[in-house]
Write a protein that holds these residues in place. Structure first.
Motif, PDB file in Angstrom:
ATOM      1  N   LYS A 373     -25.070  23.366-111.772  1.00 45.05           N
ATOM      2  CA  LYS A 373     -25.036  24.536-110.891  1.00 45.05           C
ATOM      3  C   LYS A 373     -23.870  24.328-109.922  1.00 45.05           C
ATOM      4  O   LYS A 373     -23.969  23.574-108.954  1.00 45.05           O
ATOM      5  N   VAL A 374     -22.747  24.973-110.207  1.00 48.31           N
ATOM      6  CA  VAL A 374     -21.505  24.630-109.511  1.00 48.31           C
ATOM      7  C   VAL A 374     -21.317  25.374-108.185  1.00 48.31           C
ATOM      8  O   VAL A 374     -20.402  25.048-107.431  1.00 48.31           O
ATOM      9  N   GLY A 375     -22.170  26.356-107.896  1.00 44.06           N
ATOM     10  CA  GLY A 375     -21.957  27.172-106.694  1.00 44.06           C
ATOM     11  C   GLY A 375     -21.655  26.379-105.439  1.00 44.06           C
ATOM     12  O   GLY A 375     -20.558  26.496-104.858  1.00 44.06           O
ATOM     13  N   PRO A 376     -22.579  25.531-104.959  1.00 50.23           N
ATOM     14  CA  PRO A 376     -22.311  24.786-103.718  1.00 50.23           C
ATOM     15  C   PRO A 376     -21.199  23.747-103.880  1.00 50.23           C
ATOM     16  O   PRO A 376     -20.460  23.486-102.923  1.00 50.23           O
ATOM     17  N   LEU A 377     -21.061  23.184-105.062  1.00 48.43           N
ATOM     18  CA  LEU A 377     -20.008  22.187-105.282  1.00 48.43           C
ATOM     19  C   LEU A 377     -18.631  22.848-105.248  1.00 48.43           C
ATOM     20  O   LEU A 377     -17.687  22.317-104.648  1.00 48.43           O
ATOM     21  N   ALA A 378     -18.520  24.010-105.899  1.00 50.32           N
ATOM     22  CA  ALA A 378     -17.236  24.718-105.931  1.00 50.32           C
ATOM     23  C   ALA A 378     -16.866  25.237-104.547  1.00 50.32           C
ATOM     24  O   ALA A 378     -15.686  25.236-104.168  1.00 50.32           O
ATOM     25  N   LYS A 379     -17.858  25.687-103.786  1.00 48.41           N
ATOM     26  CA  LYS A 379     -17.574  26.164-102.423  1.00 48.41           C
ATOM     27  C   LYS A 379     -16.989  25.030-101.582  1.00 48.41           C
ATOM     28  O   LYS A 379     -16.000  25.222-100.848  1.00 48.41           O
ATOM     29  N   ALA A 380     -17.575  23.835-101.684  1.00 49.89           N
ATOM     30  CA  ALA A 380     -17.052  22.692-100.932  1.00 49.89           C
ATOM     31  C   ALA A 380     -15.636  22.356-101.365  1.00 49.89           C
ATOM     32  O   ALA A 380     -14.772  22.021-100.542  1.00 49.89           O
ATOM     33  N   ALA A 381     -15.367  22.478-102.678  1.00 46.94           N
ATOM     34  CA  ALA A 381     -14.027  22.170-103.195  1.00 46.94           C
ATOM     35  C   ALA A 381     -13.003  23.177-102.686  1.00 46.94           C
ATOM     36  O   ALA A 381     -11.856  22.822-102.401  1.00 46.94           O
ATOM     37  N   GLY A 382     -13.408  24.440-102.571  1.00 50.33           N
ATOM     38  CA  GLY A 382     -12.502  25.449-102.029  1.00 50.33           C
ATOM     39  C   GLY A 382     -12.287  25.276-100.539  1.00 50.33           C
ATOM     40  O   GLY A 382     -11.162  25.369-100.036  1.00 50.33           O
ATOM     41  N   ASP A 383     -13.372  24.995 -99.813  1.00 50.92           N
ATOM     42  CA  ASP A 383     -13.271  24.836 -98.362  1.00 50.92           C
ATOM     43  C   ASP A 383     -12.398  23.645 -97.975  1.00 50.92           C
ATOM     44  O   ASP A 383     -11.697  23.685 -96.944  1.00 50.92           O
ATOM     45  N   ALA A 384     -12.425  22.582 -98.781  1.00 55.38           N
ATOM     46  CA  ALA A 384     -11.629  21.392 -98.453  1.00 55.38           C
ATOM     47  C   ALA A 384     -10.145  21.722 -98.394  1.00 55.38           C
ATOM     48  O   ALA A 384      -9.407  21.183 -97.564  1.00 55.38           O
ATOM     49  N   VAL A 385      -9.702  22.648 -99.255  1.00 54.16           N
ATOM     50  CA  VAL A 385      -8.296  23.064 -99.239  1.00 54.16           C
ATOM     51  C   VAL A 385      -8.067  24.070 -98.120  1.00 54.16           C
ATOM     52  O   VAL A 385      -7.077  23.994 -97.385  1.00 54.16           O
ATOM     53  N   ARG A 386      -8.982  25.013 -97.964  1.00 52.60           N
ATOM     54  CA  ARG A 386      -8.816  26.032 -96.919  1.00 52.60           C
ATOM     55  C   ARG A 386      -8.779  25.411 -95.525  1.00 52.60           C
ATOM     56  O   ARG A 386      -8.060  25.878 -94.651  1.00 52.60           O
ATOM     57  N   GLU A 387      -9.564  24.354 -95.336  1.00 54.99           N
ATOM     58  CA  GLU A 387      -9.640  23.722 -94.015  1.00 54.99           C
ATOM     59  C   GLU A 387      -8.574  22.659 -93.801  1.00 54.99           C
ATOM     60  O   GLU A 387      -8.530  22.025 -92.740  1.00 54.99           O
ATOM     61  N   GLY A 388      -7.715  22.446 -94.788  1.00 55.68           N
ATOM     62  CA  GLY A 388      -6.613  21.510 -94.620  1.00 55.68           C
ATOM     63  C   GLY A 388      -6.957  20.057 -94.872  1.00 55.68           C
ATOM     64  O   GLY A 388      -6.125  19.179 -94.630  1.00 55.68           O
ATOM     65  N   LYS A 389      -8.164  19.782 -95.371  1.00 54.52           N
ATOM     66  CA  LYS A 389      -8.505  18.396 -95.700  1.00 54.52           C
ATOM     67  C   LYS A 389      -7.702  17.910 -96.898  1.00 54.52           C
ATOM     68  O   LYS A 389      -7.410  16.718 -97.026  1.00 54.52           O
ATOM     69  N   VAL A 390      -7.387  18.839 -97.785  1.00 51.02           N
ATOM     70  CA  VAL A 390      -6.587  18.536 -98.974  1.00 51.02           C
ATOM     71  C   VAL A 390      -5.443  19.531 -99.042  1.00 51.02           C
ATOM     72  O   VAL A 390      -5.651  20.741 -98.861  1.00 51.02           O
ATOM     73  N   ARG A 391      -4.239  19.017 -99.293  1.00 50.62           N
ATOM     74  CA  ARG A 391      -3.055  19.876 -99.393  1.00 50.62           C
ATOM     75  C   ARG A 391      -2.647  19.999-100.856  1.00 50.62           C
ATOM     76  O   ARG A 391      -2.600  18.995-101.575  1.00 50.62           O
ATOM     77  N   ILE A 392      -2.406  21.220-101.296  1.00 48.18           N
ATOM     78  CA  ILE A 392      -1.886  21.437-102.643  1.00 48.18           C
ATOM     79  C   ILE A 392      -0.394  21.682-102.541  1.00 48.18           C
ATOM     80  O   ILE A 392       0.070  22.517-101.757  1.00 48.18           O
ATOM     81  N   HIS A 393       0.367  20.943-103.321  1.00 47.93           N
ATOM     82  CA  HIS A 393       1.830  21.053-103.311  1.00 47.93           C
ATOM     83  C   HIS A 393       2.319  21.309-104.731  1.00 47.93           C
ATOM     84  O   HIS A 393       1.931  20.604-105.649  1.00 47.93           O
ATOM     85  N   PRO A 394       3.131  22.363-104.938  1.00 52.00           N
ATOM     86  CA  PRO A 394       3.629  23.315-103.953  1.00 52.00           C
ATOM     87  C   PRO A 394       2.527  24.293-103.512  1.00 52.00           C
ATOM     88  O   PRO A 394       1.603  24.572-104.271  1.00 52.00           O
ATOM     89  N   GLN A 395       2.666  24.794-102.305  1.00 56.21           N
ATOM     90  CA  GLN A 395       1.610  25.587-101.689  1.00 56.21           C
ATOM     91  C   GLN A 395       1.290  26.849-102.478  1.00 56.21           C
ATOM     92  O   GLN A 395       0.138  27.314-102.474  1.00 56.21           O
ATOM     93  N   GLU A 396       2.278  27.394-103.191  1.00 57.62           N
ATOM     94  CA  GLU A 396       2.014  28.628-103.932  1.00 57.62           C
ATOM     95  C   GLU A 396       0.994  28.429-105.056  1.00 57.62           C
ATOM     96  O   GLU A 396       0.458  29.394-105.599  1.00 57.62           O
ATOM     97  N   MET A 397       0.711  27.153-105.405  1.00 62.00           N
ATOM     98  CA  MET A 397      -0.300  26.881-106.427  1.00 62.00           C
ATOM     99  C   MET A 397      -1.728  27.013-105.878  1.00 62.00           C
ATOM    100  O   MET A 397      -2.689  26.977-106.642  1.00 62.00           O
ATOM    101  N   GLU A 398      -1.868  27.143-104.564  1.00 59.60           N
ATOM    102  CA  GLU A 398      -3.200  27.277-103.972  1.00 59.60           C
ATOM    103  C   GLU A 398      -3.937  28.487-104.533  1.00 59.60           C
ATOM    104  O   GLU A 398      -5.141  28.445-104.776  1.00 59.60           O
TER     105      GLU A 398
END
Length: 874
Positions: A373-398
């Motif tokens: 059941k990926v709902g809560p796991l996927a939300k945490a994975a998305g929030d980690a990037v949105r909140e700046g805990k993880v940076r995706i480079h290049p940023q346009e790949m976000e």
């Protein structure tokens, strides 16, 4: 281990051979690095950590250009960080690759006339382990060829004891938290591999099929549906229409006759149906289509499976036992015979899913499987990037990342295989279900049995950043090296692997993401930008290029093409060019050593240096700063290009050449320049080392006498800049370049000497007259000197005596002919572009071509006229 492998590798050379031979250097150097433990990581060290995991290659795999590309980038990052004083861990290992590995061993068994069922599960798994020990993992040796600086003592395998414990622990926790469940749903089924596969393991392509429109029901109750999979109609349990579709309102709720069967099925109203598409009515087969399954759930329809795991028809009747494609033709023929075919369209191109492993067409199938059941796991994975805990480079790949994790469906994690992590669930004789953790005893006794399925390979590889460090135990390595500093991987597995690591890392490690930065790179393509494939005939074995040109040449070529998130074209000519660069570095360093370049003692005071010395040191520090900035931004192409042009153009083609006259003159200026040249080479070789490790190791240890450049300090910008020296040498370069261009225009050979008078007084060039004369092959003017051509450049004047050197009359005649041709080309192009009738009819690309011809003709006229003006009278 062979006797030869036990011998001590040869000691570093103290003198450089006349030519660089990669094959003689690379193997012994790499073994020395490994034996001395340079790549190992100490969890007890007080140095700051820098951790990168290898995207684990399949145990069935071999090194391809994609691996070589990715490994080059990771190796460059980790080598630099090691030189910067970090406790650097590049974690190696391999993935057990469930489906791929099982397929390999099953093919071997087939050659013996056997199947896995002949052996039984236990014996088959033992056979796979045997294959893994004998044939698996050849990529490890190829990684050594490439120069990968991994911590070999820490090598892991996703099926080893420690990682298996981690897999069982995560499964148990997710199960207990209600995030793993078992349910019957539509899955992607491969009739060849005989297993479920996930959505992201399905590759879609346009296939030529058929679109058949057929009548269901009779009389006023007739309704027409269309399908590309006529064989599934045997499992239809409804026809669906849109609730607002006036054409079918009289039929909603009625039962209509399903052709070729003795069943009647209802017409249901469902908003999923698009009334504008086709007839606005769709057949509903809940057991064989994911959208139909959802309609079936909403309307409480039965699900009737009409195919087995081999995609053979099981429905009772004349089609039973036929393969799905055979049944398709037979059913259409039977419907045609009954007059129920309204229309047939062949060929009909439509998107069809294929198994990424074996290319077999996927069959959607209702099946009991295990799900996350990926709902809560996927939300945490998305929030980690949105909140700046993880940076995706290049940023346009976000955006691609968010599009995926924000719309993630529950993940089917069970596979109907024997090779892999077996699902740790036991079933009892009275319907009991028990999930067993790694420290718990499995139920035993009559009637108890373990689930026969194994876990999706991505389940175990999703734990890679922490399972490789000893988790679930709270090890010293886990405390030191988690989270990873950066993940370097291709954008193509952003969904396969990256998202799963994010979900599992955040879940298992108390909200700490598995890495700080996700650095995404593109795919390697051929020199024309086409995907590399054996079927296209353009696939390249990187070992062939390494054998031919050396590993450094391949690495440097790949790095020079590595712009973040962008595909990388590569051709053999480019690798050959990088080999030439390695040779240039070798020959220039050898020349410098022969002329006394040294690193002994401190650098002389700037006041004792010549403008040339100060210029190159100023440029060197600027380059150090540029390279550091590019590394921090994962701009491998830019940092490689910067180093290429600095080394080749500025150090070798300018500084070394300008220093030759100083060396020949001797004295204190020569001693100062020898020390400066040694410094420049020392720093340049260290800057180049992460990308081209082998040639730089040989040259640096010879130049400096140091133990290894692998553990040398990374250069730092000491702040020295000399704008005056950079301006003066820039002027000198302009003069030399301009005179060289003039010489070439007049057809003079590079080594041909010409009498010249230099008027340099009052300019910054006066001190450089010996170097100017040497680089431009200019003789003293002599008594009979006649200035036949005068070049005013940069406030100075260079007068040349070309009499006796070129035939002025012949040269004027040749240039006049070229000028007339250029003027004719200009006239013709101008006339066409001035013709409105032509411009109104000609395609844009033709007009653009004419404009390009005009611009080229105008440039040629200017250049040729300048050459004529500079020639003496005939």
């Amino acid at each position: 281990m062979t006797e030869n492998a036990q011998q001590e590798p040869p000691a570093p050379t103290t003198e450089l051979p006349t030519q660089y031979a990669p094959a003689d250097v690379e193997g012994p150097l790499y073994e020395r690095w490994v034996e001395r433990g340079y790549f190992e990581a100490d969890a007890g060290s007080e140095k700051p950590p820098y951790t990168v995991v290898i995207p684990p290659p399949n145990v069935t795999g071999s090194l391809h250009l994609g691996h070589a590309f990715e490994h080059t980038l990771i190796d460059a990052l980790t080598r630099r960080k090691r030189m910067q004083g970090f406790e650097t861990l590049w974690q190696p290992g391999m993935d057990h690759a469930g489906i791929a590995t099982q397929n390999v061993v099953e093919r071997e068994l087939a050659k013996e006339g056997k199947s896995r069922h002949d052996l039984g599960r236990e014996a088959f798994v033992e056979r796979v382990w045997q294959w893994k020990g004998e044939s698996g993992g050849q990529i490890s040796g190829q990684m050594r060829r490439l120069g990968d600086g991994v911590a070999w003592s820490r090598e892991r395998f996703t099926m080893d004891e420690g990682l298996s414990r981690a897999v069982q622990t995560v499964f148990k926790r997710l199960y207990d938290d209600g995030l793993i469940y078992r349910a019957e749903r539509i899955i992607n089924w491969c009739p060849r591999c005989l297993t479920a596969i996930s959505d992201i393991e399905v590759e879609y392509q346009d296939d030529d099929g058929e679109l058949v429109s057929m009548k269901y029901g009779d009389g006023d109750d007739t309704i027409v549906v269309a399908t590309t999979r006529a064989e599934t109609m045997l499992g239809d349990t409804a026809v669906a229409v849109h609730p607002e579709d006036e054409r079918y309102k009289h039929l909603v709720g009625k039962l209509i006759k399903l052709p070729l069967t003795d069943r009647s099925i209802p017409v249901v109203a469902d908003e999923h149906v698009d009334p504008e598409f086709g007839t606005g009515a769709v057949k509903v087969t809940p057991a064989h289509d994911p959208n139909d399954f959802e309609i079936g759930q909403r309307h409480d329809l039965p699900s009737i499976a009409v195919m087995d795991e081999h995609a053979v028809i099981t429905a009772h009747g004349p089609f039973q036992g036929l393969d799905r494609l055979e049944a398709r033709s037979a059913i259409v023929a039977a419907l045609r015979a009954e007059g129920r075919i309204v229309a047939e369209k062949r060929p009909y191109a439509h998107s069809v899913g294929h198994c990424s492993r074996c290319r077999t067409t996927i069959e959607p199938r209702l099946s009991m499987q295990w799900w996350v059941k990926v709902g809560p796991l996927a939300k945490a994975a998305g929030d980690a990037v949105r909140e700046g805990k993880v940076r995706i480079h290049p940023q346009e790949m976000e955006k691609r990342y968010f599009d995926w994790v924000d719309n993630l469906h529950d993940w089917c994690i069970s596979r109907q295989l024997w090779w892999g992590h077996r699902i740790p669930v036991w079933y009892g004789p009275s319907g009991e279900v028990v999930c067993v953790g790694p420290d718990e005893e499995a139920p035993s006794g009559e009637g108890w049995h373990q689930d026969t399925d194994v876990l999706d390979t991505w389940f175990s590889s999703g734990l890679w950043p922490f399972s490789t460090l000893g988790w679930p135990e709270r090890t010293e390595s886990l405390a030191k090296f988690y989270p990873n500093s950066v993940l370097v991987t291709g954008y193509d597995i952003l969904f396969f692997w990256v998202a799963r690591m994010m979900m599992f890392g955040l879940y298992a490690m108390d909200g700490t993401p598995p890495f700080h930065t996700i650095a995404l790179h593109g795919m390697v393509r051929d020199q024309f930008g086409k995907k590399m494939s054996k079927s296209f005939g353009n696939a390249v074995n990187p070992l062939d290029w390494m054998d031919k040109y050396g590993s450094d040449a391949l690495r440097f070529t790949l790095a020079r093409g590595a712009n973040p998130g962008v595909d990388v074209p590569i051709g053999e000519d480019w690798v050959q060019g990088s080999r030439n660069f390695a040779n240039k570095v070798w020959n220039a360093t050898r020349f410098a050593l022969m002329n006394g370049a040294t690193v002994e003692g401190p650098l002389p005071e700037a006041s004792r240096m010549s403008p040339t010395d100060r210029w190159i040191l100023s440029r060197l520090n600027s380059v150090v700063a540029e390279v550091d900035a590019y590394y921090d931004d994962f701009q491998f192409a830019k940092l490689s290009d910067t180093l290429f042009h600095f080394a080749w153009d500025e150090v070798f083609d300018w500084y070394v050449e300008l220093s030759k006259t100083t060396f020949q003159a001797g004295g204190e200026p020569a001693e100062v320049s020898k020390r400066v040249l040694g410094e420049v080479l020392d720093v340049t070789l260290r800057l180049l080392h992460p990308v081209v490790p082998f040639v730089t190791e040989t040259l640096w240890t010879t130049l400096t006498g140091g133990e290894s450049v692998v553990i040398a300090d990374w250069p730092s910008d000491n702040g020295f800049r000399d704008a005056d020296a950079e301006r003066d040498i820039g002027t000198l370069q302009s003069v030399i370049t301009e005179v060289r261009r003039f010489r070439a225009d007049q057809g003079l050979q590079p080594g041909q000497r010409v009498p010249a008078r230099l008027t340099l007084d009052g300019t910054a060039l006066a001190a450089h007259e010996p170097a100017i004369r040497q680089l431009l092959r200019l003789q003293p003017e002599g008594e009979s000197f006649t200035a036949t051509a005068t070049l005013p450049v940069a406030g100075a004047e260079v007068a040349l005596d070309l009499s006796g050197v070129i035939d002025v009359a012949a040269e004027r005649k040749r240039l006049a002919k070229d000028l007339a041709a250029a003027e004719k080309e200009k006239s013709q192009a101008t006339a066409k572009l001035g013709n409105e009738a032509f411009l109104s009819k000609a395609p844009d690309h033709v007009v653009d071509k004419i404009r390009t011809r005009l611009a080229k003709a105008e440039e040629d006229i200017t250049r040729i006229q300048s050459q004529l003006d500079r020639l003496p009278p005939a």
